[in-house]
Design an enzyme around this catalytic site. Structure first.
Site, mmCIF file in Angstrom:
data_model
loop_
_atom_site.group_PDB
_atom_site.id
_atom_site.type_symbol
_atom_site.label_atom_id
_atom_site.label_comp_id
_atom_site.label_asym_id
_atom_site.label_seq_id
_atom_site.Cartn_x
_atom_site.Cartn_y
_atom_site.Cartn_z
ATOM 1 N N GLU A 19 -45.875 -7.805 -98.207
ATOM 2 C CA GLU A 19 -45.173 -9.081 -98.084
ATOM 3 C C GLU A 19 -43.665 -8.937 -98.259
ATOM 4 O O GLU A 19 -42.963 -9.926 -98.458
ATOM 5 C CB GLU A 19 -45.762 -10.088 -99.067
ATOM 6 C CG GLU A 19 -47.230 -10.353 -98.757
ATOM 7 C CD GLU A 19 -47.866 -11.426 -99.612
ATOM 8 O OE1 GLU A 19 -47.200 -11.914 -100.550
ATOM 9 O OE2 GLU A 19 -49.020 -11.784 -99.336
ATOM 10 N N LYS A 52 -54.150 -22.279 -97.391
ATOM 11 C CA LYS A 52 -54.110 -21.247 -96.355
ATOM 12 C C LYS A 52 -55.006 -21.692 -95.207
ATOM 13 O O LYS A 52 -56.219 -21.812 -95.378
ATOM 14 C CB LYS A 52 -54.611 -19.906 -96.914
ATOM 15 C CG LYS A 52 -53.693 -19.274 -97.958
ATOM 16 C CD LYS A 52 -54.335 -18.028 -98.545
ATOM 17 C CE LYS A 52 -53.381 -17.279 -99.472
ATOM 18 N NZ LYS A 52 -54.058 -16.143 -100.157
#
EC number: 4.2.1.11
Length: 429
Positions: free
Chosen positions: A209, A341
């Site tokens: 990330e 999500k």
């Protein structure tokens, strides 16, 4: 209103070099909406199913040609001639066609890509920005806010090849007056952190990330180097900038215990809750995600009772963007926030329902990327269009992360003061 005349699926690559699904939805007026499905590394066991081929001769078994075939076949046949602006009907039709609780027949990756592509096509057809169309679908037309970014600047756990057990260490520029100022603050801290790590002789390689992924003496050491970077950047920890953790505790939950193997400590649920409480007392940590295992609801209750009044406790693997599980958590007073999500549940409609349920119960909602991302920036529009108030989309490098930040900059400029950045007030305590 325009009608869907074609749907195309294809196999593309995500930010980890693994295949994922992209879908195009074509309308009879020539408009095309396109969207990609993301993919997670640390996944909840109750997430909707990401359909992969399992053919070891292609992409080490991670191909998605089955999901693509489902888009180009049964999903296309189902939705031809339908109105893309009726998101709920479109999503419910795909859910019914799939016929399983976890979208195992068609694949959540196939369904989601089409769901989001249809929303993008409908927004274009109405000459609306995507965030405005999402606000309409959410029942909050014209109501927007800019999210506080939770910037993951040290990666551990499943997102990095290092000895750090806790998966994410984040900074939140809560003292900023705007999103753009907050982004600048976080970026400056990121660059100062690189200098701090270099000065200590530590690695400045990055994880999935975009955060740095050094080996450290302890998990708390990550908080120490971040604190130093914040000070070096000229900001005050606790006022200008606060901290957040994503423990992803399910990844180190073994035989009923929490095993921080990187520092040789093993905890019971209550012991780990006390460990986290201690960190919140020593550092301005205002949000902790997945502090305990997804199945350890008794432990979650202990953690919520200990620090839930002052600390945002976010359920990711715990709730998997699923309203049935979230309702159970609300009823049992477990956690006080949900991570959102798209691909955990598989449609835009169900995603909006989870956000609405959370807000109605006084829970916060944090919009999130996955560790396997693409250049698709839909979550930026989702955060603004639902006034979620918080977004997690990684660090300040890697285009798969920065694309979301850049889209938020564009949206803030376009709204020209109509979307407030609420800073610290988006959080508990």
């Amino acid at each position: 209103m325009a009608k869907i005349v074609d749907i195309k699926g294809r196999e593309v690559l995500d930010s980890r070099g693994n295949p994922t699904v992209e879908a195009d939805v074509l309308l009879d007026n020539g408009i095309i909406g396109s969207a990609c499905a993301p993919s997670g590394a640390s996944t909840g066991s109750r997430e909707a199913l990401e359909l992969r081929d399992g053919d070891k001769s292609r992409y080490l078994g991670k191909g998605v040609l089955k999901a693509v075939a489902n888009i180009n076949g049964p999903i296309r046949d189902l939705l031809l001639g339908t109105d893309p602006s009726d998101q709920k009907a479109l999503d419910q039709a795909m859910i019914k066609l799939d016929g399983t609780e976890n979208k195992a027949t068609l694949g959540a990756n196939a369904i989601l890509a089409v769901s989001l592509a249809a929303a993008k096509a409908a927004a274009q057809d109405q000459d609306l920005p995507l965030y405005a169309h999402i606000a309409n679908l959410n029942g909050t037309p014209g109501v927007y806010s800019m999210p506080v970014p939770m910037m993951n600047i040290i990666n551990g756990g499943e997102h990095a090849d290092n000895n750090v057990d806790i998966q994410e260490f984040m900074v939140q520029p809560v003292g900023a007056k705007s999103f753009s100022e907050g982004l600048r603050m976080g970026t400056e801290i990121f660059h100062h952190l690189k200098a701090v790590l270099k000065a200590r002789g530590l690695s400045t390689a990055v994880g999935d990330e975009g955060g740095f992924a050094p080996n450290l003496a302890s998990n708390e050491d990550a908080l120490k180097v971040i604190s130093e970077a914040v000070a070096n950047a000229g900001y005050k920890l606790g006022t200008d900038v606060t901290l957040a953790l994503d423990c992803a505790a399910s990844e180190f939950f073994e035989d009923g215990k929490y095993n921080l193997s990187g520092e040789g400590q093993v905890f019971t649920a209550e012991g780990f809750a006390d460990y986290l409480k201690g960190l919140t007392e020593r550092y301005p940590i205002i949000s902790i995600e997945d502090g305990l295992d997804e199945s350890d609801w008794a432990g979650w209750k202990i953690l919520t009772d200990k620090i839930g009044e002052k600390t945002q406790l976010v359920g990711d693997d715990l709730f998997v963007t699923n309203t049935k599980i979230l309702k159970e958590g609300i009823d049992k007073k477990i956690a006080n926030s949900i991570l959102i999500k798209f691909n955990q549940i598989g449609t835009l409609t169900e995603t909006l329902e989870a956000i609405q349920m959370a807000k109605a119960a006084g829970y916060t909602a944090v919009i999130s990327h996955r560790s396997g991302e693409t250049e698709d920036s839909t979550i930026a529009d989702l955060a603004v269009g639902t006034s979620a108030g918080q977004i997690k989309t990684g660090s300040l490098c890697r285009s798969d992360r920065v694309s979301k930040y850049n889209q938020l900059l564009r949206i803030e400029e376009q709204l020209n003061g109509k979307a407030k950045y609420n800073g610290r007030s988006e959080f508990r305590g």
